[in-house]
Design a protein around this motif. Structure first.
Motif, short mmCIF file in Angstrom:
data_model
loop_
_atom_site.label_atom_id
_atom_site.label_comp_id
_atom_site.label_asym_id
_atom_site.label_seq_id
_atom_site.Cartn_x
_atom_site.Cartn_y
_atom_site.Cartn_z
N SER A 65 36.28 37.48 25.94
CA SER A 65 36.12 36.55 27.06
C SER A 65 34.75 35.87 27.01
CB SER A 65 36.28 37.30 28.39
OG SER A 65 35.38 38.40 28.47
N TYR A 83 31.32 34.49 42.19
CA TYR A 83 30.12 34.20 41.41
C TYR A 83 29.60 32.78 41.53
CZ TYR A 83 33.79 32.71 38.12
OH TYR A 83 34.89 32.13 37.55
N GLU A 105 28.36 39.10 26.23
CA GLU A 105 29.76 38.87 26.59
C GLU A 105 30.67 39.70 25.70
OE1 GLU A 105 30.57 34.58 28.29
OE2 GLU A 105 29.77 34.43 26.26
N SER A 106 31.86 39.96 26.21
CA SER A 106 32.90 40.55 25.39
C SER A 106 33.45 39.48 24.45
CB SER A 106 34.03 41.09 26.28
OG SER A 106 35.17 41.40 25.51
N VAL A 146 34.44 41.32 33.35
CA VAL A 146 33.90 40.06 32.84
C VAL A 146 35.00 39.20 32.22
CG1 VAL A 146 31.55 40.91 32.45
CG2 VAL A 146 33.26 41.19 30.65
N ALA A 147 36.24 39.48 32.56
CA ALA A 147 37.37 38.75 31.97
C ALA A 147 37.57 37.42 32.69
CB ALA A 147 38.64 39.60 32.05
N VAL A 148 36.73 36.45 32.34
CA VAL A 148 36.74 35.13 32.98
C VAL A 148 36.91 34.06 31.90
CG1 VAL A 148 35.40 33.49 34.36
CG2 VAL A 148 35.29 35.94 34.87
N VAL A 185 42.26 35.21 27.46
CA VAL A 185 41.18 36.13 27.77
C VAL A 185 41.71 37.55 27.68
CG1 VAL A 185 39.66 36.97 29.62
CG2 VAL A 185 39.95 34.51 29.27
N GLY A 189 30.31 37.42 33.02
CA GLY A 189 31.71 37.08 33.23
C GLY A 189 31.73 35.63 33.68
N ALA A 247 32.66 46.66 31.43
CA ALA A 247 31.72 45.57 31.72
C ALA A 247 30.35 46.12 32.07
CB ALA A 247 32.25 44.72 32.87
N ASP A 304 37.51 44.25 32.01
CA ASP A 304 38.11 43.43 33.06
C ASP A 304 37.08 42.86 34.02
OD1 ASP A 304 37.65 46.03 33.88
OD2 ASP A 304 39.32 46.08 35.28
#
Length: 505
Positions: free
Chosen positions: A207, A146, A203-204, A232-234, A225, A178, A278, A230
């Motif tokens: 995360s 990204y 966002e979640s 967007v798990a950043v 996190v 993410g 996501a 998963d």
């Protein structure tokens, strides 16, 4: 900055492999929410995700020398598949480093597209470090998922398509976040040509690295996190993506896993497609926005970013979707232990359907029941039901938002601990989904503590949810916590949790 990205997006090479994804009218959701809602169907891309756009645009612009070295990335998901396909189309060697915990379906998908898979470590960080070592040792060209201007430009073609496909400019576009590549690309294009269109990041809650950066005024690293969504798990927003998002994202909305599950159901109802968590995040954010703003007759676009969901996760998603939608309430209710009491309780519920009922005889006077009841999605429906039961004399506890109740107790109701187990303490763990994780846990505890309760259920994620009861004296608790810290698994002391106290203590 926007002009530079606008040029890059207009010149992006994505359509050699990507399609111009359709803009789908969400008929059911539009009618329910009173707005015209559109789904940008990136789940229809050849790799079932938008990631092919940025990966191909980056790889196709590499120098001949960089291409000859081969490309590499660390990824457990959609970027891996996008890069693998991009490299295959261009005849370039590709190596993808994936954690050993990566589901087999994703490993197979990457291999099927011609890339060599290297399984290393149990987390993305370990896989990433190994990929950097391979860059040093073998000279591969690293392709970031990204945080690269060409990747961002590739993702920005989605914004270009949305403005072209809609007859009138949308009022708002909802984008999952993410690392921020998709949000930055869409925001750069949209704000350059239609600055009045809101670009809203979603966002979640597990995360929310962009929300944290917006609040702090600079990029931050989240201490931990969650991996339910998963894709967007950043832990930290990208450096290049932050430079765009900090100025051109209008706001950030965060959504819980329950709300994401409800959004997956909403998208299925309108498209018959099953999105990954996501992928449905933008829909969850759109729903919260409409509820908060009480807006109507607006054109709202949600980008469905991907559909690479593991089949075995669907069980969990379907279980909590109704809770996330606010259509189901989970209650702990005390009723008299006498003939006819269950019938009287059900009669009080009226025409509300019972979705789940768990009970086991406890004593001669009172029965503790675990019951799921469908309610209207209107605000206040849950509270109204609880109030109604309490007015009729029932002790009631709403446990719809209780982690222990949702993931463990509902499968364990069946008996309390015997009286002599008075020294039990209960812990909730996240175990890595890998062979030997349980054995490692047991070896660390050794024979020091007796296990009095254990419940594990696979949810198709990289981490398993585990509930463990241990018999332990108060003076040994600090020693136990020392062992658990050495073990390295995330854990929470749930001994005072009301659902545990009511049903299992």
């Amino acid at each position: 900055m926007l002009n530079e990205y606008l040029k890059k997006i207009l010149a992006a090479r994505v359509y050699d492999v990507a399609i111009e994804s359709p803009l789908h009218t969400a008929t059911f959701l539009s009618e329910r929410l009173g707005n015209q809602i559109w789904f940008k169907r990136e789940d229809k891309q050849p790799v079932y995700s938008f990631k092919i756009r940025g990966a191909y645009n980056k790889v196709v612009q590499l120098s001949e020398e960089e291409k000859a070295k081969g490309v590499i990335a660390a990824s457990a998901g959609n970027h891996a598949q996008g890069l693998a396909l991009a490299a295959k189309e261009l005849g370039i060697r590709a190596v993808i480093v994936m954690p050993r915990t990566t589901p087999e379906i994703k490993v197979m998908s990457v291999r099927a597209r011609g890339a060599r898979v290297v399984l290393h470590g149990d987390s993305f960080d370990e896989a990433f470090k190994h990929s950097q070592k391979l860059v040093e040792d073998k000279g591969y060209t690293y392709v970031h998922p990204y945080d690269d201007p060409d990747t961002i430009a590739g993702q920005g073609t989605i914004g270009m398509e949305i403005l072209r496909q809609l007859k009138h400019s949308p009022d708002a576009i909802f984008v999952p976040v993410g690392g921020g590549g998709l949000a930055a690309g869409v925001a750069a294009y949209v704000k350059a040509l239609a600055p009045d269109v809101k670009v809203i990041a979603v966002e979640s809650t597990e995360s929310a690295c962009l929300a944290a950066a917006k609040e702090a005024g600079s990029r931050v690293i989240l201490p931990e996190v969650g991996i339910f969504a998963d894709g967007v798990a950043v832990a930290q927003i990208g450096e290049n993506t932050w430079e765009i998002c900090k100025d051109y994202i209008d706001e950030v909305i965060t959504c819980t896993p329950d709300e994401i599950c409800a959004a997956i159901k909403d998208t299925f109802d309108d498209t018959r497609a099953v999105l990954e968590p996501a992928g449905a995040l933008s829909v969850a954010g759109l729903k919260k926005y409409v509820e908060r703003e009480q807006c109507s007759d607006q054109n709202l676009v949600a980008i469905l970013s991907g559909a690479n969901v593991n089949f075995d996760r669907l069980r969990y998603i379907s279980e909590v979707a109704e809770i996330g939608e606010g259509r189901e309430v989970i209650l702990a209710v005390t009723i008299p232990e006498q003939p006819g009491s269950f019938q009287r309780f059900c009669s009080l519920l009226g025409r509300r359907p019972i979705t789940e009922f768990n009970y086991r005889y406890g004593d001669d006077n009172e029965a503790q029941i675990y019951v799921g009841v469908k309610v209207d999605a209107e605000p206040g429906s849950r509270a109204a039901l609880v109030d109604e039961l309490r007015e009729d004399g029932y002790p009631v506890l709403d446990i719809s938002d209780d982690e222990i109740a949702k993931y463990h107790i509902r499968h364990m109701v069946g008996g309390h601990a015997p009286a002599h187990v008075s020294d039990e303490r209960v812990y909730r763990f996240e175990f890595p989904e890998r062979p030997g994780a349980l054995l490692n846990f047991l070896k660390k505890l050794g024979k020091r503590f007796n296990i009095s309760l254990f419940h594990y259920r696979n949810h198709g994620a990289a981490y398993g949810r585990v509930l463990v009861g241990l018999q332990i004296d108060d003076d040994k608790r600090e020693q136990l916590h020392g062992y658990l810290e050495e073990l390295g698994y995330r854990y929470w002391d749930e001994t005072e949790n009301p659902a545990y106290q009511l049903f299992l203590r």
